[in-house]
Design a protein around this motif. Sequence first.
Motif, short mmCIF file in Angstrom:
data_model
loop_
_atom_site.label_atom_id
_atom_site.label_comp_id
_atom_site.label_asym_id
_atom_site.label_seq_id
_atom_site.Cartn_x
_atom_site.Cartn_y
_atom_site.Cartn_z
N LEU A 71 -2.91 1.79 3.96
CA LEU A 71 -2.67 0.55 4.78
C LEU A 71 -1.43 0.40 5.22
CD1 LEU A 71 -4.95 -1.52 2.38
CD2 LEU A 71 -5.42 -0.66 4.60
N LEU A 72 -0.46 0.58 4.51
CA LEU A 72 1.04 0.40 4.90
C LEU A 72 1.19 1.19 6.07
CD1 LEU A 72 3.70 -0.90 4.29
CD2 LEU A 72 4.36 1.20 3.03
N ALA A 73 0.95 2.49 6.30
CA ALA A 73 0.94 3.35 7.23
C ALA A 73 0.28 3.00 8.49
CB ALA A 73 0.55 4.77 6.98
N LEU A 74 -0.93 2.34 8.30
CA LEU A 74 -1.88 1.82 9.47
C LEU A 74 -1.26 0.58 10.00
CD1 LEU A 74 -5.27 2.34 8.21
CD2 LEU A 74 -4.37 3.22 10.39
N ASN A 75 -0.80 -0.30 9.15
CA ASN A 75 -0.21 -1.46 9.84
C ASN A 75 1.40 -1.41 10.44
OD1 ASN A 75 -2.16 -3.37 9.27
ND2 ASN A 75 -1.46 -3.55 6.83
N MET A 76 2.12 -0.57 9.80
CA MET A 76 3.52 -0.03 10.29
C MET A 76 3.49 0.79 11.55
SD MET A 76 5.48 -1.83 8.41
CE MET A 76 7.09 -1.18 8.59
N GLY A 77 2.30 1.56 11.60
CA GLY A 77 2.19 2.39 12.86
C GLY A 77 1.63 1.89 14.16
N LYS A 78 1.27 0.74 14.04
CA LYS A 78 0.63 0.25 15.19
C LYS A 78 1.42 0.17 16.53
CE LYS A 78 -2.96 -2.19 13.28
NZ LYS A 78 -4.11 -3.09 13.41
N LYS A 79 0.96 0.56 17.76
CA LYS A 79 2.06 0.49 18.91
C LYS A 79 1.51 -0.75 19.44
CE LYS A 79 1.92 5.38 18.79
NZ LYS A 79 3.03 6.05 18.53
N SER A 80 2.67 -1.25 20.16
CA SER A 80 2.45 -2.47 21.00
C SER A 80 1.88 -2.00 22.53
CB SER A 80 3.64 -3.16 21.10
OG SER A 80 4.60 -2.51 21.75
N ASN A 81 1.29 -2.98 23.18
CA ASN A 81 0.79 -2.67 24.50
C ASN A 81 1.84 -3.14 25.53
OD1 ASN A 81 -1.88 -2.03 23.75
ND2 ASN A 81 -2.66 -4.11 23.79
N LEU A 82 3.22 -3.48 24.97
CA LEU A 82 4.10 -4.04 25.67
C LEU A 82 4.70 -2.61 26.58
CD1 LEU A 82 6.08 -6.54 23.44
CD2 LEU A 82 4.46 -6.82 25.53
N ASP A 83 4.64 -1.61 25.85
CA ASP A 83 5.07 -0.31 26.63
C ASP A 83 4.00 0.56 27.00
OD1 ASP A 83 7.93 -0.93 25.95
OD2 ASP A 83 7.70 -0.27 23.81
N ARG A 84 3.05 -0.05 28.07
CA ARG A 84 1.98 0.43 28.55
C ARG A 84 2.22 1.72 29.35
NH1 ARG A 84 -3.18 -2.66 30.16
NH2 ARG A 84 -4.36 -1.12 29.37
N LEU B 142 -5.26 6.96 -14.85
CA LEU B 142 -4.34 7.80 -13.83
C LEU B 142 -5.33 7.89 -12.58
CD1 LEU B 142 -3.03 10.54 -15.86
CD2 LEU B 142 -2.05 8.93 -14.95
N ILE B 143 -6.62 8.08 -12.44
CA ILE B 143 -7.34 8.21 -11.15
C ILE B 143 -7.35 6.65 -10.46
CG2 ILE B 143 -9.78 8.40 -10.26
CD1 ILE B 143 -10.10 10.60 -12.35
N LEU B 144 -7.41 5.81 -11.36
CA LEU B 144 -7.41 4.45 -10.57
C LEU B 144 -6.06 4.08 -10.11
CD1 LEU B 144 -8.83 1.71 -10.31
CD2 LEU B 144 -8.04 1.07 -12.26
N VAL B 145 -4.95 4.66 -10.68
CA VAL B 145 -3.90 4.26 -10.28
C VAL B 145 -3.55 5.04 -8.95
CG1 VAL B 145 -1.20 4.41 -10.70
CG2 VAL B 145 -2.96 3.46 -12.44
N SER B 146 -3.87 6.38 -9.15
CA SER B 146 -3.55 7.26 -7.83
C SER B 146 -4.31 6.93 -6.70
CB SER B 146 -3.92 8.82 -8.35
OG SER B 146 -5.32 8.90 -8.46
N MET B 147 -5.63 6.34 -6.84
CA MET B 147 -6.38 5.81 -5.76
C MET B 147 -5.77 4.50 -5.18
SD MET B 147 -9.24 7.61 -5.03
CE MET B 147 -10.47 6.73 -4.84
N MET B 148 -5.38 3.62 -6.08
CA MET B 148 -4.71 2.40 -5.47
C MET B 148 -3.37 2.63 -4.72
SD MET B 148 -5.12 -0.28 -8.74
CE MET B 148 -3.95 -1.14 -8.26
N VAL B 149 -2.48 3.54 -5.33
CA VAL B 149 -1.27 4.04 -4.53
C VAL B 149 -1.52 4.75 -3.20
CG1 VAL B 149 0.88 5.32 -4.77
CG2 VAL B 149 0.19 4.19 -6.77
N SER B 150 -2.57 5.58 -3.18
CA SER B 150 -2.72 6.01 -1.96
C SER B 150 -3.72 5.23 -0.79
CB SER B 150 -3.67 7.22 -2.27
OG SER B 150 -4.98 6.96 -2.70
#
Length: 117
Positions: free
Chosen positions: A20-33, A7-15
Motif C-alpha cells: 500500500l505504501l508503494a502504491l501511494n508513494m508511486g503515483k505519478k501526477s498528470n502535470l508532467d503529461r 508469524l504468518i499474520l505479521v508477515s502478511m500485515m507487513v507485506s
Amino acid sequence: MATIALLILVSMMVSSALALLALNMGKKSNLDREKMSPFECGFDPNKKARSPFSLRFFMLTIIFLIFDVEIVLLLPLGVLAKYSDPLMITITATILVLIIGLGLTHEWNQGALSWEI
C-alpha cells in the motif's frame, strides 16, 4: 502452532503495508503529461504505432543472426585445440566455414544482400 500463525499474520500485515505504501508513494501526477508520453527517435507519438517496416531489412537481420550463430560455433574451436585431436578440429572448422561460405554464396545469388529497391 500459534507462533507460526502469528508469524504468518505479521508477515502478511507487513507485506500489505509495504504494498500500500508503494502504491501511494508511486503515483505519478498528470502535470508532467509530456514526460509521460512515449518518445521514439524524434517521431510524434500521436501517429500510427504500427507503421510498415522493410521486409528486406528484416530478412537481412535474420541472415545476420544465422551467420552469427555459426560464427559462435567456430569460436570454441581455438580453446578445444589443446584438448582434442588437431585433425578433428581442422575438419570441424573446415566444415563450418564451408557451410558459412555456401550460405553466404546462396544468399548473395538470391539477392538478399543487395540494397536495391
